[in-house]
Design a protein around this motif. Sequence first.
Motif, PDB file in Angstrom:
ATOM      1  N   MET A   1       0.851  -1.175   0.000  1.00  0.00           N
ATOM      2  CA  MET A   1       0.000   0.000   0.000  1.00  0.00           C
ATOM      3  C   MET A   1       0.899   1.240   0.000  1.00  0.00           C
ATOM      4  SD  MET A   1      -3.058   1.410   0.191  1.00  0.00           S
ATOM      5  CE  MET A   1      -3.878  -0.168   0.246  1.00  0.00           C
ATOM      6  N   GLN A   5      -1.790   5.068  -3.778  1.00  0.00           N
ATOM      7  CA  GLN A   5      -2.926   4.146  -3.845  1.00  0.00           C
ATOM      8  C   GLN A   5      -3.991   4.550  -2.826  1.00  0.00           C
ATOM      9  OE1 GLN A   5      -3.613   1.498  -6.005  1.00  0.00           O
ATOM     10  NE2 GLN A   5      -5.608   1.711  -5.023  1.00  0.00           N
ATOM     11  N   GLN A   8      -5.854   7.471  -4.099  1.00  0.00           N
ATOM     12  CA  GLN A   8      -6.743   7.094  -5.206  1.00  0.00           C
ATOM     13  C   GLN A   8      -8.046   6.515  -4.656  1.00  0.00           C
ATOM     14  OE1 GLN A   8      -4.945   4.574  -8.198  1.00  0.00           O
ATOM     15  NE2 GLN A   8      -6.929   3.854  -8.912  1.00  0.00           N
ATOM     16  N   ASP A   9      -7.943   5.685  -3.627  1.00  0.00           N
ATOM     17  CA  ASP A   9      -9.121   5.053  -3.041  1.00  0.00           C
ATOM     18  C   ASP A   9      -9.900   5.996  -2.116  1.00  0.00           C
ATOM     19  OD1 ASP A   9      -8.446   2.763  -4.415  1.00  0.00           O
ATOM     20  OD2 ASP A   9      -7.455   1.824  -2.699  1.00  0.00           O
ATOM     21  N   ASP A  45      -6.438  -4.624   2.281  1.00  0.00           N
ATOM     22  CA  ASP A  45      -6.121  -3.247   1.900  1.00  0.00           C
ATOM     23  C   ASP A  45      -7.185  -2.267   2.378  1.00  0.00           C
ATOM     24  OD1 ASP A  45      -3.751  -4.019   0.741  1.00  0.00           O
ATOM     25  OD2 ASP A  45      -4.479  -3.861  -1.323  1.00  0.00           O
TER      26      ASP A  45
END
Length: 127
Positions: A1, A5, A8-9, A45
């Motif tokens: 992670m 990322q 983005q999430d 995640d």
Amino acid sequence: MTPAQFRQDFPEFDDTARYPDASVSFWLTVSASLVNECRWGVLTDQGIELCTAHHLVLAARDEQAASVGGIPGQVTGPLASKAVDKVSASYDTGAATIDDGGFWNLTTYGVRYLTLAKMMGAGGIQL
């Protein structure tokens, strides 16, 4: 992670001035140690990201308090009611918190994290 990322999430954390990569990386590392991959499986995640988001919000609150001369780290719970002059509002905080959720109840990310964490490794349901 990675911080990229994570951002983005969770695009609400795109502001790198308010949420620097160093802070995001720090909390990602802490969160990775709190989320057991063997139990979370494909949601590992998401667990790490929710835990990270929770801690970032708390850290931002502390920074904001310090910037106006307040005491960072001061514990406050969910706001149940507020009054200004003759107008008041009250909220049912129990509807949005988890019993015995402790400090996880201080953010919506913490509530979502704890909701999932309580399900991880629970196994199937027999009727």
